[in-house]
Write an enzyme that holds these catalytic residues in place. Structure first.
Site, PDB file in Angstrom:
ATOM      1  N   LYS A   1       0.938  -1.073   0.382  1.00 11.89           N
ATOM      2  CA  LYS A   1       0.210   0.057   0.102  1.00 11.89           C
ATOM      3  C   LYS A   1       0.777   1.222  -0.207  1.00 11.89           C
ATOM      4  CE  LYS A   1      -3.007   2.788   2.556  1.00 11.89           C
ATOM      5  NZ  LYS A   1      -3.633   2.718   4.065  1.00 11.89           N
TER       6      LYS A   1
ATOM      7  N   GLY B   1       3.290   4.208   0.660  1.00 13.98           N
ATOM      8  CA  GLY B   1       2.535   5.525   2.030  1.00 13.98           C
ATOM      9  C   GLY B   1       2.573   4.570   3.079  1.00 13.98           C
ATOM     10  N   CYS B   2       2.606   3.472   3.151  1.00 13.60           N
ATOM     11  CA  CYS B   2       3.091   2.534   3.991  1.00 13.60           C
ATOM     12  C   CYS B   2       3.751   2.435   5.040  1.00 13.60           C
ATOM     13  CB  CYS B   2       1.885   1.224   4.105  1.00 13.60           C
ATOM     14  SG  CYS B   2       2.473  -0.304   5.523  1.00 13.60           S
ATOM     15  N   ILE B   3       4.205   2.550   6.178  1.00 15.13           N
ATOM     16  CA  ILE B   3       5.849   3.467   6.617  1.00 15.13           C
ATOM     17  C   ILE B   3       5.889   2.028   6.889  1.00 15.13           C
ATOM     18  CG2 ILE B   3       6.385   3.491   8.588  1.00 15.13           C
ATOM     19  CD1 ILE B   3       4.310   5.692  10.094  1.00 15.13           C
TER      20      ILE B   3
ATOM     21  N   THR C   1       7.588   0.946   3.967  1.00 10.76           N
ATOM     22  CA  THR C   1       8.348   1.311   3.615  1.00 10.76           C
ATOM     23  C   THR C   1      10.051   0.760   4.065  1.00 10.76           C
ATOM     24  OG1 THR C   1       7.914   3.155   2.938  1.00 10.76           O
ATOM     25  CG2 THR C   1       9.744   3.536   3.571  1.00 10.76           C
TER      26      THR C   1
END
Length: 134
Positions: free
Chosen positions: A9, A11-13, A16
């Site tokens: 997804k 933007g998912c921290i 990343t």
């Protein structure tokens, strides 16, 4: 090193952080937006293997948190159709190397599967969305 197909997804921290761990281990990544893939039963099902149906789902998805969808009450086909209709329900990431697929980011499993560098004291939860603790 492996060529890893990584469905995330954007933007998912945690996604990343997971990608960084894979890249630091020398793996190459082909990254795709999990939310925009035209999923089919045949394409999605292999990622879940023998896991129980509740482990297929993202526990922080709004429809799960609200109780609108209760994964333990679903059969396989219904679960897959719900996830195809609403990819936010899919547990992340989905990872594929060659013909092998898996869901989630279990560090020990990935270390034994394709390898990760020594993680030292990495003990943080890389699967639960940190935004749910606000």
């Amino acid at each position: 090193m492996a060529n890893v197909i990584f469905y995330e997804k954007p933007g998912c921290i945690n996604n990343t952080k997971q990608k960084r761990l894979l890249q630091n281990a020398g793996h190459t990544l082909d990254v795709y937006n999990l939310l925009t893939i035209p999923w089919t039963l045949e394409k999605l099902r292999p990622f879940f293997g023998n896991r129980p149906i509740p482990e297929w789902f993202n526990p922080t998805a709004p429809k799960i948190k609200s109780g609108e969808i209760i994964p333990r009450n679903l059969d396989e086909r219904t679960a897959l159709y719900l996830m195809i209709a609403n990819p936010l329900l899919i547990r992340r990431p989905l990872i594929q190397v060659g013909e092998v697929c898996q869901v989630g980011f279990d560090i020990e499993q990935i270390k034994s599967w394709i390898g990760l560098n020594d993680l030292g004291s990495v003990i943080e939860d890389l699967e639960t969305c940190p935004n749910t603790h606000q």
